[in-house]
Scaffold this active site. Structure first.
Site, mmCIF file in Angstrom:
data_model
loop_
_atom_site.group_PDB
_atom_site.id
_atom_site.type_symbol
_atom_site.label_atom_id
_atom_site.label_comp_id
_atom_site.label_asym_id
_atom_site.label_seq_id
_atom_site.Cartn_x
_atom_site.Cartn_y
_atom_site.Cartn_z
ATOM 1 N N GLN A 258 -6.861 -43.276 23.703
ATOM 2 C CA GLN A 258 -7.137 -44.077 22.555
ATOM 3 C C GLN A 258 -7.326 -45.324 23.115
ATOM 4 O OE1 GLN A 258 -4.841 -45.645 19.346
ATOM 5 N NE2 GLN A 258 -6.075 -44.309 18.135
ATOM 6 N N HIS B 55 -10.472 -46.551 18.870
ATOM 7 C CA HIS B 55 -9.778 -47.006 17.765
ATOM 8 C C HIS B 55 -10.532 -47.744 16.596
ATOM 9 C CE1 HIS B 55 -6.456 -47.239 15.261
ATOM 10 N NE2 HIS B 55 -5.512 -47.453 15.794
ATOM 11 N N HIS C 247 -7.077 -48.800 10.827
ATOM 12 C CA HIS C 247 -5.938 -49.274 10.679
ATOM 13 C C HIS C 247 -5.810 -50.865 10.787
ATOM 14 C CE1 HIS C 247 -3.552 -45.374 12.016
ATOM 15 N NE2 HIS C 247 -4.605 -45.305 10.861
ATOM 16 N N TYR D 191 -7.296 -52.969 12.976
ATOM 17 C CA TYR D 191 -7.561 -53.288 14.374
ATOM 18 C C TYR D 191 -9.020 -54.213 14.331
ATOM 19 C CZ TYR D 191 -2.886 -51.604 14.824
ATOM 20 O OH TYR D 191 -1.539 -51.260 14.665
ATOM 21 N N ARG E 142 -11.712 -42.698 15.759
ATOM 22 C CA ARG E 142 -10.773 -42.846 14.622
ATOM 23 C C ARG E 142 -10.961 -44.012 13.772
ATOM 24 N NH1 ARG E 142 -4.043 -42.813 14.220
ATOM 25 N NH2 ARG E 142 -3.943 -40.875 13.012
ATOM 26 N N GLY F 148 1.802 -36.815 13.557
ATOM 27 C CA GLY F 148 2.271 -37.889 14.493
ATOM 28 C C GLY F 148 3.688 -37.791 14.647
ATOM 29 N N ARG F 149 4.540 -38.361 13.735
ATOM 30 C CA ARG F 149 5.941 -38.508 13.488
ATOM 31 C C ARG F 149 6.634 -37.041 13.848
ATOM 32 N NH1 ARG F 149 6.050 -42.766 8.716
ATOM 33 N NH2 ARG F 149 4.357 -41.284 8.150
#
Length: 364
Positions: A99, A179, A182, A184, A231, A320-321
């Site tokens: 990424q 990326h 989010h 960024y 993404r 993810g988590r």
């Protein structure tokens, strides 16, 4: 019918299942040099049964670093470190994407010898980033007001993404993921509430799409379109960025990307950060706008992933988590096995604990 455990053509490669590992910032890079940690080889190897492993956010340049102890992909030493990781994943029959990350204004001057972070704008905003104290403990710090990138800096920025792509290829990655989500840097350029530029790289919709599309094209030229994913999180409120026009922007971006023959479009949904869930109408419009593989992520469990897949809204689901705590997650989902409990206190920073010590399922 297609299910989570069937193969998927993913650009130049074929994923053995549709249970992907989402990119996960873990803040365990080794210093000096922002190198993949000595434990990263085992961490990614353990999770290689994913249809595709997407690496943690990996900064394309020192300027793109916005969190302490995150790895890069811009030095020979970093490339060599990532090569050990990709070799380990491939030895297990897995696929891995790098990424490509530039955090933009989500950053702190202490990471850059006092230099301000960069963004589409120099407007103040409110967000925080994660730093590390002298004892190695992660703490949160307010982000400063950034400086706006000058117009003549943008071609250099585009080339930074292309150079990182070549490095990722040389490090043995199978794909790269840009990326653009989010809050960024690329999301900052996409946003109507952030990007107020008047130089043709912002303002109206075409101007706001210009940098992300230039990056996609440069990355594709540096390797191949079918080695590239991106993404996005057009409707989410992340890192001080809220965009009421995000749905319109996201669909316009998807239409532009649809003709480029990319490996996948990765949609990060708002749910995981407590945002308003996507509507069925938006999902229908996204599917109509993008003629390619769509990966969904955001508070997914097996039931949600299967529902989204069967309704044709996604082609794969990224976890993810749940993948942090369950290195053998595809098997656990397929066989309906119990999941390990997550230890959130070890998500960020530290060493092996909470990183490589979660067990695979031990039952028959």
């Amino acid at each position: 019918m297609t299910d989570l455990f069937s193969p998927l053509d993913l650009g130049a490669v074929t994923a053995r299942n549709r249970v992907f590992m989402a990119p996960l910032t873990r803040q365990r890079a080794e210093q000096p040099g922002d190198l993949p940690s000595r434990h990263a080889i085992d961490y990614y190897r353990q999770r290689a049964s994913a249809g595709l492993v997407i690496s943690e956010g990996t900064q394309i340049t020192p300027e793109g670093k916005g969190y302490a102890d995150t790895p890069g992909i811009h030095s020979p030493e970093q490339v060599a470190g990532w090569r050990e990781v990709t070799d380990a994943v491939h030895a297990e029959g897995g696929l891995i994407a790098a990424q490509l990350w530039h955090t933009g204004r989500v950053d702190h001057e202490s990471l850059h010898d006092g230099a301000l972070p960069v963004s589409a704008t120099d407007k103040p905003f409110r967000s925080r980033t994660s730093l590390v104290d002298p004892d190695g403990a992660v703490f949160r710090a307010d982000c400063p007001t950034p400086r706006a990138l000058a117009t003549d800096e943008l071609p250099r920025l585009v080339e930074d993404y292309a150079a990182a792509t070549r490095n990722a290829r040389d490090a043995g990655f199978d794909l790269v993921e840009i990326h653009g989500a989010h809050g960024y840097l690329l999301h900052q350029f996409l946003s109507s509430t952030v990007n107020d530029r008047t130089d043709g790289w912002g303002g109206d919709l075409a101007g706001r799409l210009r940098l992300p599309l230039a990056v996609v094209d440069a990355v594709a030229d540096a390797w191949a379109p079918d080695r590239v994913g991106i993404r996005i999180s057009p409707t989410g409120a992340f890192n001080g960025l809220e965009d009421p026009d995000g749905d319109v922007t996201g669909l316009a971006l998807a239409r532009e990307l649809s003709s480029r023959g990319l490996a996948f479009l990765h949609l990060s949904e708002p749910d995981w950060a407590g945002g308003v869930p996507l509507t069925d109408a938006f999902r229908d419009e996204l599917r109509a706008s993008y003629d390619g593989v769509i990966v969904g992520a955001g508070a997914y469990d097996k039931d949600k992933a299967e529902q989204m897949l069967q309704r044709g809204w996604i082609d794969a689901a990224a976890f993810g988590r749940t993948f942090i705590a369950n290195p053998d997650l595809p098997r656990r989902l397929e066989e309906s096995l119990p999941l390990n409990e997550q230890d959130r206190s070890t998500f960020y920073g530290g060493g092996a604990a909470g990183y490589v010590d979660y067990p695979a399922y031990a039952g028959a």
